[in-house]
Motif scaffolding. Sequence first.
Motif, mmCIF file in Angstrom:
data_model
loop_
_atom_site.group_PDB
_atom_site.id
_atom_site.type_symbol
_atom_site.label_atom_id
_atom_site.label_comp_id
_atom_site.label_asym_id
_atom_site.label_seq_id
_atom_site.Cartn_x
_atom_site.Cartn_y
_atom_site.Cartn_z
ATOM 1 N N ILE A 2 16.252 5.795 -12.465
ATOM 2 C CA ILE A 2 15.914 4.393 -12.707
ATOM 3 C C ILE A 2 16.010 3.597 -11.412
ATOM 4 O O ILE A 2 15.190 2.702 -11.150
ATOM 5 N N TYR A 3 16.981 3.926 -10.569
ATOM 6 C CA TYR A 3 17.077 3.276 -9.256
ATOM 7 C C TYR A 3 15.800 3.527 -8.457
ATOM 8 O O TYR A 3 15.213 2.603 -7.869
ATOM 9 N N ASN A 4 15.349 4.774 -8.454
ATOM 10 C CA ASN A 4 14.139 5.118 -7.719
ATOM 11 C C ASN A 4 12.909 4.430 -8.306
ATOM 12 O O ASN A 4 12.024 3.971 -7.579
ATOM 13 N N LEU A 5 12.859 4.351 -9.636
ATOM 14 C CA LEU A 5 11.748 3.675 -10.300
ATOM 15 C C LEU A 5 11.687 2.203 -9.895
ATOM 16 O O LEU A 5 10.612 1.676 -9.579
ATOM 17 N N SER A 6 12.830 1.545 -9.894
ATOM 18 C CA SER A 6 12.852 0.127 -9.554
ATOM 19 C C SER A 6 12.449 -0.111 -8.107
ATOM 20 O O SER A 6 11.797 -1.117 -7.788
ATOM 21 N N ALA A 7 12.801 0.816 -7.220
ATOM 22 C CA ALA A 7 12.372 0.700 -5.833
ATOM 23 C C ALA A 7 10.851 0.784 -5.732
ATOM 24 O O ALA A 7 10.215 0.043 -4.983
ATOM 25 N N GLY A 8 10.245 1.702 -6.513
ATOM 26 C CA GLY A 8 8.793 1.821 -6.510
ATOM 27 C C GLY A 8 8.111 0.617 -7.138
ATOM 28 O O GLY A 8 7.068 0.158 -6.655
ATOM 29 N N LEU A 9 8.695 0.082 -8.204
ATOM 30 C CA LEU A 9 8.108 -1.084 -8.859
ATOM 31 C C LEU A 9 8.112 -2.304 -7.949
ATOM 32 O O LEU A 9 7.212 -3.146 -8.025
ATOM 33 N N SER A 10 9.109 -2.409 -7.083
ATOM 34 C CA SER A 10 9.154 -3.523 -6.136
ATOM 35 C C SER A 10 7.921 -3.513 -5.239
ATOM 36 O O SER A 10 7.350 -4.561 -4.925
ATOM 37 N N ASN A 11 7.506 -2.319 -4.837
ATOM 38 C CA ASN A 11 6.328 -2.152 -3.987
ATOM 39 C C ASN A 11 5.067 -2.612 -4.703
ATOM 40 O O ASN A 11 4.090 -3.021 -4.061
ATOM 41 N N PHE A 12 5.067 -2.558 -6.026
ATOM 42 C CA PHE A 12 3.915 -2.972 -6.822
ATOM 43 C C PHE A 12 3.988 -4.451 -7.202
ATOM 44 O O PHE A 12 3.007 -5.191 -7.095
ATOM 45 N N VAL A 13 5.169 -4.906 -7.629
ATOM 46 C CA VAL A 13 5.323 -6.266 -8.148
ATOM 47 C C VAL A 13 5.135 -7.317 -7.058
ATOM 48 O O VAL A 13 4.493 -8.356 -7.284
ATOM 49 N N ALA A 14 5.671 -7.061 -5.866
ATOM 50 C CA ALA A 14 5.630 -8.061 -4.795
ATOM 51 C C ALA A 14 4.208 -8.481 -4.426
ATOM 52 O O ALA A 14 3.884 -9.682 -4.451
ATOM 53 N N PRO A 15 3.311 -7.550 -4.075
ATOM 54 C CA PRO A 15 1.945 -7.977 -3.772
ATOM 55 C C PRO A 15 1.197 -8.488 -4.996
ATOM 56 O O PRO A 15 0.290 -9.318 -4.873
ATOM 57 N N ALA A 16 1.576 -8.003 -6.200
ATOM 58 C CA ALA A 16 0.925 -8.491 -7.412
ATOM 59 C C ALA A 16 1.216 -9.981 -7.605
ATOM 60 O O ALA A 16 0.318 -10.762 -7.951
ATOM 61 N N ILE A 17 2.455 -10.379 -7.394
ATOM 62 C CA ILE A 17 2.815 -11.800 -7.484
ATOM 63 C C ILE A 17 2.013 -12.607 -6.483
ATOM 64 O O ILE A 17 1.485 -13.687 -6.802
ATOM 65 N N ALA A 18 1.911 -12.086 -5.263
ATOM 66 C CA ALA A 18 1.172 -12.803 -4.216
ATOM 67 C C ALA A 18 -0.296 -12.964 -4.594
ATOM 68 O O ALA A 18 -0.870 -14.061 -4.460
ATOM 69 N N SER A 19 -0.917 -11.905 -5.075
ATOM 70 C CA SER A 19 -2.340 -11.968 -5.386
ATOM 71 C C SER A 19 -2.633 -12.920 -6.546
ATOM 72 O O SER A 19 -3.662 -13.604 -6.556
#
Length: 430
Positions: free
Chosen positions: A358-375
């Motif tokens: 779950i720690y690893n999953l959340s690290a990967g989701l950060s990579n997705f969520v951050a630019p998604a918020i920006a876009s």
Amino acid sequence: MQSQSNNWFGLPKMLFWGYIAVAVFMSGDGFEMAFLSKHITDLGFTPAQSALVFTVYGLAAAIAAWSSGVVAEIITPQKAMKIGFCVWVVMHVLFMELGLGLKNFPMMLLFYGIRGLAYPLFIYSFVMLIVQTVPKHQVSSAMGWFWAMYSIGIGCIGSYLPSFSIPYMGERGTLWFAIAWVIVGGLIAMFCLRNVGAESEKAKLTTKEKITELTRAVTILYTNKNIFLACLIRIINTISLFGFAVIMPMLFVGRLDFTMSEWLQIWAVFFFVTIFTNVMWGVLGEYIGWMRQVRWFGCVGCAISSLAFYYLPVTFGHNFWIAVIPAVMFGITVAAFVPMTAVFPALEPHHKGAAISIYNLSAGLSNFVAPAIASVALPFVDIVGVVWIYTGLYLFAGVLTLIIKVDQPARLSVSERKDAERYGDALDPV
């Protein structure tokens, strides 16, 4: 069980070569980051096709990161690292020969995508070995060293060495050169870690029981409230890091007249600082307290640093040294989240692999969520609005740290640890 004398400033001696393996492996894995997308378009493919190659790769990497903790626990971290190493080398050769070499787009998608499974399996299995081997109270400092080696590999050597190799051997030659680094890193891990740590009880489960354990990488999110909240905090941890990579070039280069080279140098300062601060915060977390450090230096610190990253250059204009200040601040504060790696298995001590997954999953989701918020937000609130959204999320994460209940083991003095070991009452690994 490790004693105080068996580590150097939080770096476990028995895992020393594992850390070196991670740095060397990730150096080779990072060679292509700066130029592969352009190389694919230079072969005649469209930018959309090039982006699709990386999208498939990223999806595979996210899946591997999510499952790696449990996989490493049920087959042993060493075996999982060996699989990751072998998959990387074989798939990279096939990608080079049948994909790039033949300019075959389906083969590029297939082999580069499968290769995306490899590096998370290699490095996050080593995280599992750290969690299994290092005493609970030292996991924070041990993970600080892990992220430092990761930064040295992919952020320093992997980013800068191609700038020297490409003029001499070209882009294709540099891609082949990457294999040498990965092979060296993989062999170091295979030969130097084979006798490290004891086999987990999970490795002795039946196939059916192992499948059940693997499903915990999903179910644990709603069976353990603290794990879910910790997952949210870890996603927010690097949200500015991935988001700023998208929006700040627009600000610095597009509006404040910085050159692209100046922006890249400012961003490089951030990564360079994290090499040292990852180690520093890993050790300090044992004294300050895991959640206390994450709350004040991580959450509140990143909120302040995020605002400074926008307002300092906007206020002072095209001033390189002023712009470096928030990069240093951000490099200091984002690393304060290092103890979160120790928090996850401490919240679920009987299913450490699932917790690390779950720690690893959340690290990967950060990579997705951050630019998604920006876009999504940029058309409505511009760059400054996105910065404030990120800032608000950091403050929200700070509130979540007040809710999570985690037992952090006390840090024993040398004499206390000797007494504990003498009477068989030493702290067990997490």
